[in-house]
Design an enzyme around this catalytic site. Structure first.
Site, PDB file in Angstrom:
ATOM      1  N   CYS A 104      65.348 -37.747  72.378  1.00 47.47           N
ATOM      2  CA  CYS A 104      64.829 -37.509  73.734  1.00 47.47           C
ATOM      3  C   CYS A 104      65.889 -36.797  74.574  1.00 47.47           C
ATOM      4  CB  CYS A 104      64.404 -38.827  74.380  1.00 47.47           C
ATOM      5  SG  CYS A 104      65.788 -39.841  74.937  1.00 47.47           S
ATOM      6  N   GLU A 126      69.579 -43.384  68.823  1.00 40.96           N
ATOM      7  CA  GLU A 126      70.680 -42.416  68.792  1.00 40.96           C
ATOM      8  C   GLU A 126      71.854 -42.906  69.636  1.00 40.96           C
ATOM      9  OE1 GLU A 126      67.465 -41.869  69.255  1.00 40.96           O
ATOM     10  OE2 GLU A 126      66.864 -39.834  68.700  1.00 40.96           O
ATOM     11  N   CYS A 164      69.075 -38.743  75.255  1.00 44.99           N
ATOM     12  CA  CYS A 164      69.971 -38.814  74.090  1.00 44.99           C
ATOM     13  C   CYS A 164      70.683 -37.484  73.867  1.00 44.99           C
ATOM     14  CB  CYS A 164      69.190 -39.232  72.843  1.00 44.99           C
ATOM     15  SG  CYS A 164      68.782 -40.988  72.870  1.00 44.99           S
TER      16      CYS A 164
HETATM   17  N1  THU Z   1      62.993 -43.770  70.560  1.00 46.92           N
HETATM   18  C1  THU Z   1      64.224 -43.650  69.954  1.00 46.92           C
HETATM   19  O1  THU Z   1      64.922 -44.650  69.744  1.00 46.92           O
HETATM   20  N2  THU Z   1      64.637 -42.414  69.589  1.00 46.92           N
HETATM   21  C2  THU Z   1      63.904 -41.285  69.711  1.00 46.92           C
HETATM   22  O2  THU Z   1      64.362 -40.212  69.321  1.00 46.92           O
HETATM   23  C3  THU Z   1      62.573 -41.344  70.308  1.00 46.92           C
HETATM   24  C4  THU Z   1      62.149 -42.645  70.868  1.00 46.92           C
HETATM   25  C5  THU Z   1      62.524 -45.111  70.909  1.00 46.92           C
HETATM   26  C6  THU Z   1      62.552 -45.466  72.362  1.00 46.92           C
HETATM   27  C7  THU Z   1      61.510 -46.560  72.421  1.00 46.92           C
HETATM   28  O3  THU Z   1      62.137 -47.790  72.058  1.00 46.92           O
HETATM   29  C8  THU Z   1      60.523 -46.199  71.329  1.00 46.92           C
HETATM   30  O4  THU Z   1      61.178 -45.263  70.477  1.00 46.92           O
HETATM   31  C9  THU Z   1      59.237 -45.583  71.835  1.00 46.92           C
HETATM   32  O5  THU Z   1      59.492 -44.522  72.661  1.00 46.92           O
END
Ligand code: THU
Length: 174
Positions: free
Chosen positions: A109, A78, A112
């Protein structure tokens, strides 16, 4: 000492409805986020995530998670999508879409949500958040629903006008 019930803190979403996003814009966002997901750099988690943002100008920028062997570095899909748009000089967003290989849609998260909130305050409008599962399940929310009353640049009284350019260009609704 006077306490304020957090439910009495004014929420922008109490008096504004989140923007309408056309089916076509949502489809473009979905394809873009999926393309981002294919480029994810996720050697640590093995969990690729894709995201895309739709700007006030009608442009779509994709993002993916980018990890690092240094623990604590790296970024979510994001924030990568937002940074991609910012690098192109766009700071105002109407919608964000996030997708992963999981059947159930994943939510951005907390970090974000805070980051998305920053840009919602620049555009002075709610940002629709679509969360899309691998087999097409879609959940829809918005930044002001998911992070009501979030702290941001407006609390500091910052002048953000230089980041807002021709807000109304390229909008399409159905
Ligand atoms: N992650 C994201 O890129 N976006 C989300 O909404 C949830 C988690 C990524 C962070 C990390 O690289 C991987 O997913 C595992 O947590």
């Amino acid at each position: 000492m006077e306490f304020t019930d957090s439910s009495s803190v004014p929420r922008p979403s109490d008096h504004m409805s989140s923007p309408t996003i056309s089916r076509q814009d949502r489809e473009v966002l979905t394809e873009s986020a999926k393309a981002g997901m294919r480029n994810a750099y996720a050697p640590r988690s093995g969990f690729p995530v894709g995201a895309a943002v739709l700007t006030f100008h009608g442009n779509v920028y994709q993002g993916c998670n980018v990890e690092s062997v240094i623990s604590g570095l790296g970024t979510c899909a994001e924030r990568c999508a937002i940074d991609h748009a910012v690098a192109h000089g766009e700071y105002c967003f109407r919608a964000m879409l996030v997708t992963s290989r999981l059947e159930n849609p994943i939510r951005p998260c907390g970090a974000c949500l805070q980051y998305i909130n920053e840009f919602a305050q620049i555009g002075k409008d709610d940002i629709v958040i679509f969360m899309v599962g691998a087999t097409g399940k879609v959940a829809r929310s918005s930044i002001w629903e998911m992070l009501p009353g979030g702290f941001g640049p407006k609390d500091l009284g910052l002048d953000l006008s230089r980041y807002v350019k021709n807000n109304s260009e390229g909008l399409s609704e159905d």
